[in-house]
Design an enzyme around this catalytic site. Sequence first.
Site, PDB file in Angstrom:
ATOM      1  N   ASN A  10       0.867  -1.183   0.000  1.00 44.62           N
ATOM      2  CA  ASN A  10       0.000   0.000   0.000  1.00 44.62           C
ATOM      3  C   ASN A  10       0.904   1.235   0.000  1.00 44.62           C
ATOM      4  O   ASN A  10       1.502   1.557   1.020  1.00 44.62           O
ATOM      5  CB  ASN A  10      -0.883  -0.034   1.262  1.00 44.62           C
ATOM      6  CG  ASN A  10      -1.704   1.242   1.433  1.00 44.62           C
ATOM      7  OD1 ASN A  10      -1.816   2.044   0.505  1.00 44.62           O
ATOM      8  ND2 ASN A  10      -2.265   1.427   2.615  1.00 44.62           N
ATOM      9  N   LYS A  35       0.044   4.225  -0.274  1.00 48.13           N
ATOM     10  CA  LYS A  35      -0.641   5.390   0.308  1.00 48.13           C
ATOM     11  C   LYS A  35      -0.459   6.607  -0.603  1.00 48.13           C
ATOM     12  O   LYS A  35      -0.385   6.463  -1.815  1.00 48.13           O
ATOM     13  CB  LYS A  35      -0.149   5.652   1.723  1.00 48.13           C
ATOM     14  CG  LYS A  35      -0.135   4.403   2.593  1.00 48.13           C
ATOM     15  CD  LYS A  35       0.057   4.699   4.042  1.00 48.13           C
ATOM     16  CE  LYS A  35       0.226   3.391   4.798  1.00 48.13           C
ATOM     17  NZ  LYS A  35       0.067   3.524   6.217  1.00 48.13           N
ATOM     18  N   HIS A  59      -9.482   0.853   5.067  1.00 50.80           N
ATOM     19  CA  HIS A  59      -8.194   1.073   5.747  1.00 50.80           C
ATOM     20  C   HIS A  59      -8.426   2.015   6.924  1.00 50.80           C
ATOM     21  O   HIS A  59      -9.227   2.945   6.832  1.00 50.80           O
ATOM     22  CB  HIS A  59      -7.191   1.680   4.761  1.00 50.80           C
ATOM     23  CG  HIS A  59      -5.794   1.694   5.306  1.00 50.80           C
ATOM     24  ND1 HIS A  59      -5.375   2.626   6.226  1.00 50.80           N
ATOM     25  CD2 HIS A  59      -4.735   0.870   5.086  1.00 50.80           C
ATOM     26  CE1 HIS A  59      -4.115   2.375   6.542  1.00 50.80           C
ATOM     27  NE2 HIS A  59      -3.700   1.319   5.859  1.00 50.80           N
ATOM     28  N   GLU A  67      -5.402  -5.383  10.591  1.00 56.33           N
ATOM     29  CA  GLU A  67      -4.406  -4.330  10.766  1.00 56.33           C
ATOM     30  C   GLU A  67      -4.673  -3.589  12.085  1.00 56.33           C
ATOM     31  O   GLU A  67      -5.512  -2.675  12.125  1.00 56.33           O
ATOM     32  CB  GLU A  67      -4.497  -3.316   9.626  1.00 56.33           C
ATOM     33  CG  GLU A  67      -4.198  -3.898   8.268  1.00 56.33           C
ATOM     34  CD  GLU A  67      -3.588  -2.844   7.351  1.00 56.33           C
ATOM     35  OE1 GLU A  67      -2.451  -3.043   6.930  1.00 56.33           O
ATOM     36  OE2 GLU A  67      -4.233  -1.816   7.099  1.00 56.33           O
ATOM     37  N   GLY A 118       2.411   2.028  10.751  1.00 51.64           N
ATOM     38  CA  GLY A 118       3.368   3.129  10.633  1.00 51.64           C
ATOM     39  C   GLY A 118       4.093   3.482  11.924  1.00 51.64           C
ATOM     40  O   GLY A 118       4.745   4.519  12.005  1.00 51.64           O
ATOM     41  N   SER A 170       3.355  -2.410  10.329  1.00 48.65           N
ATOM     42  CA  SER A 170       4.801  -2.427  10.595  1.00 48.65           C
ATOM     43  C   SER A 170       5.458  -3.765  10.260  1.00 48.65           C
ATOM     44  O   SER A 170       6.366  -4.204  10.954  1.00 48.65           O
ATOM     45  CB  SER A 170       5.089  -2.027  12.042  1.00 48.65           C
ATOM     46  OG  SER A 170       4.710  -0.678  12.255  1.00 48.65           O
TER      47      SER A 170
HETATM   48  C1  PEP Z   1      -0.795  -0.016   6.100  1.00 51.51           C
HETATM   49  O1  PEP Z   1      -0.909   1.188   5.968  1.00 51.51           O
HETATM   50  O2  PEP Z   1      -1.666  -0.777   5.664  1.00 51.51           O
HETATM   51  C2  PEP Z   1       0.383  -0.518   6.785  1.00 51.51           C
HETATM   52  C3  PEP Z   1       0.407  -1.768   7.146  1.00 51.51           C
HETATM   53  O3  PEP Z   1       1.390   0.385   6.992  1.00 51.51           O
HETATM   54  P1  PEP Z   1       2.841   0.074   7.624  1.00 51.51           P
HETATM   55  O4  PEP Z   1       3.324  -1.208   7.017  1.00 51.51           O
HETATM   56  O5  PEP Z   1       3.678   1.236   7.238  1.00 51.51           O
HETATM   57  O6  PEP Z   1       2.643  -0.056   9.102  1.00 51.51           O
END
Ligand code: PEP
Length: 251
Positions: free
Chosen positions: A11, A13, A98, A168, A174, A214
Amino acid sequence: MTTISPLIAGNWKMNGLSQSLDELTELAQLLTTGEAPRAVVVVCPPATILAAVAAQGASSGIMAGGQDCHVEASGAHTGDISAYMLADAGAQFVIVGHSERRASHAENDDIVRAKAEAAIGAGLKPIICVGETESERDGGSAESIVNQQLSRSIPDAAEHHEIVVAYEPVWAIGTGRTPTLEEIAQMHANIRARLVERFGEERGNTLRILYGGSMKPLNAREILNVDNVNGGLIGGASLLAKDFYTIISSV
Ligand code: PEP
């Protein structure tokens, strides 16, 4: 025991200009010259470069996905993008629900369900995101929150093969923090049980449950080895081809 082919989705973003296609070129090179990936690979770039990602990724098996879609197919919705438009641009997947959209665009489960419905109607596979906040986990309600999101966000008419679920935890996105492997195993087992309740033993056991939050090259292998983790949704670490490739290779 049903085997599920893992899926690794990146993703991006709100990151990525046309020059970011260089990362895709590098990823394609790594994927085609290294060991054949044991995962379905999806990149969800910003909509401005989605068509380019879909076209460029096709030769190396990288699929494209949108990051969101509108519930309607077309109409007076300035600035929005419909699922049909994403499909028209070459997408095969779309992320819905999300936590960043749930939080900053006030998307509730009803909206997420309608978006997932729109995606399926346009021939896309929605990656339906669920996850608790830190205070919900601390308060002991992580499972009930996730279960509620699941039951309300999956469209009533959805077939098991039409959707992907992504767990998630909001507090892990993040932040560089992740749940323990035991916590991931417990939540994924809970989600699996809910999916089996909903779709039946055989079908519920074939649905992919991704972990997101993460996931990095250093922790990917151990997370991806947890029971009922059928892949990952990767934010930050999907922006660099080498990191994303390391995660894909951890499957
Ligand atoms: C996400 O935004 O779906 C995500 C998992 O971000 P990150 O891997 O940066 O934590």
